[in-house]
Motif scaffolding. Structure first.
Motif, mmCIF file in Angstrom:
data_model
loop_
_atom_site.group_PDB
_atom_site.id
_atom_site.type_symbol
_atom_site.label_atom_id
_atom_site.label_comp_id
_atom_site.label_asym_id
_atom_site.label_seq_id
_atom_site.Cartn_x
_atom_site.Cartn_y
_atom_site.Cartn_z
ATOM 1 N N GLU A 164 -3.641 -14.838 -43.077
ATOM 2 C CA GLU A 164 -5.042 -15.203 -43.262
ATOM 3 C C GLU A 164 -5.540 -16.093 -42.129
ATOM 4 O O GLU A 164 -6.640 -15.910 -41.608
ATOM 5 N N LEU A 165 -4.709 -17.060 -41.723
ATOM 6 C CA LEU A 165 -5.112 -17.980 -40.658
ATOM 7 C C LEU A 165 -5.257 -17.280 -39.313
ATOM 8 O O LEU A 165 -6.131 -17.615 -38.509
ATOM 9 N N THR A 166 -4.375 -16.335 -39.054
ATOM 10 C CA THR A 166 -4.353 -15.669 -37.745
ATOM 11 C C THR A 166 -5.140 -14.358 -37.734
ATOM 12 O O THR A 166 -5.233 -13.712 -36.701
ATOM 13 N N ARG A 167 -5.678 -13.979 -38.906
ATOM 14 C CA ARG A 167 -6.352 -12.685 -39.044
ATOM 15 C C ARG A 167 -5.434 -11.560 -38.581
ATOM 16 O O ARG A 167 -5.804 -10.660 -37.823
ATOM 17 N N TRP A 168 -4.236 -11.613 -39.124
ATOM 18 C CA TRP A 168 -3.187 -10.670 -38.733
ATOM 19 C C TRP A 168 -3.539 -9.227 -39.022
ATOM 20 O O TRP A 168 -4.106 -8.912 -40.065
ATOM 21 N N VAL A 169 -3.218 -8.392 -38.070
ATOM 22 C CA VAL A 169 -3.167 -6.947 -38.285
ATOM 23 C C VAL A 169 -1.844 -6.483 -37.712
ATOM 24 O O VAL A 169 -1.294 -7.113 -36.796
ATOM 25 N N PRO A 170 -1.267 -5.421 -38.240
ATOM 26 C CA PRO A 170 0.031 -4.964 -37.724
ATOM 27 C C PRO A 170 -0.023 -4.691 -36.227
ATOM 28 O O PRO A 170 -1.024 -4.195 -35.707
ATOM 29 N N SER A 171 1.071 -5.048 -35.562
ATOM 30 C CA SER A 171 1.150 -4.754 -34.137
ATOM 31 C C SER A 171 1.207 -3.249 -33.915
ATOM 32 O O SER A 171 1.351 -2.475 -34.862
ATOM 33 N N ALA A 172 1.099 -2.846 -32.683
ATOM 34 C CA ALA A 172 1.094 -1.415 -32.364
ATOM 35 C C ALA A 172 2.380 -0.758 -32.865
ATOM 36 O O ALA A 172 3.440 -1.376 -32.859
ATOM 37 N N PRO A 173 2.307 0.481 -33.338
ATOM 38 C CA PRO A 173 3.511 1.153 -33.829
ATOM 39 C C PRO A 173 4.535 1.345 -32.713
ATOM 40 O O PRO A 173 4.184 1.421 -31.532
ATOM 41 N N ASP A 174 5.788 1.419 -33.109
ATOM 42 C CA ASP A 174 6.842 1.670 -32.126
ATOM 43 C C ASP A 174 6.827 3.128 -31.672
ATOM 44 O O ASP A 174 7.277 3.439 -30.564
#
Length: 207
Positions: free
Chosen positions: A190-200
């Motif tokens: 929530e603090l970082t507004r995380w979204v998943p990193s790019a897929p491998d």
């Protein structure tokens, strides 16, 4: 260095190995190639996907699929590439504090071992957008981002080696710590507004 064969890791947790990252990327690419357009994204997940984290010496791969079904072509494509299905549909244990609002099951997955005679690999097929799919990526990215939490998690896992006798006991003892870590990960997200990193790895037209 020769890759370990497909046998249960002993002890359960070993110090981090520098080759795990490259192995994960290679296996993600193999799974993506096998599944083709059936996979929306393929990722190296689990502790071996976190540099510097002790782990069981097995590579975990997650393939996010549009529709999870225990029938062709998902199963057919992976088995044709040498992957071996582990039973039928698996119902994962629900994680504390996660009450799904969806009507469809969100804790299900299909499991596969890697090809016989190769290093120990587990492929998790999960529905894209499901809770269990998201949590696998969230935990990985959180542990990658926070060195202190990663160090605490690693020490805890290594300490279990001295007191466990089988895998079921290892998983049972790890669950409360894992639930606590996931609660902290949600705050971080929530603090970082995380979204998943790019897929491998992923399938694309013309590849």
């Amino acid at each position: 260095m020769k890759a370990p064969m497909d046998t249960p890791p002993t002890p359960w947790v070993v110090p981090p190995q520098p080759q795990w990252g490259d192995e994960g990327a290679d296996w993600a690419a193999r799974v993506a190639e096998a599944l083709g357009e059936e996979a929306l994204r393929v990722d190296h997940i689990g502790s071996t996907a976190v540099p510097g984290l002790p782990a069981k010496d097995e590579i975990d791969i997650q393939a996010s699929v549009f529709r999870l079904r225990p029938s062709e072509p998902l199963v057919e494509r992976l088995t044709a590439a040498g992957f071996r299905q582990l039973g039928a549909m698996h119902d994962e244990d629900e994680v504390e504090d996660y009450t799904p609002i969806e009507e469809v099951p969100v804790w299900r997955k299909l499991l596969f071992h890697g090809p016989e005679g190769e290093r120990r690999v587990i492929v998790h097929l999960r529905r894209n957008g499901a809770v269990n799919t998201r949590l696998a990526l969230l935990l990985r990215d959180y542990l990658r981002a926070d060195e202190r939490v990663k160090a605490d998690f690693g020490r805890f896992k290594l300490a279990l080696n001295d007191i466990i006798e089988d895998e079921a006991e290892y998983l049972a003892l790890k669950e409360p710590f894992l639930a606590m870590t996931l609660r902290a990960a949600e705050g971080w997200a929530e603090l970082t507004r995380w979204v998943p990193s790019a897929p491998d790895a992923y399938w694309s037209v013309g590849q």
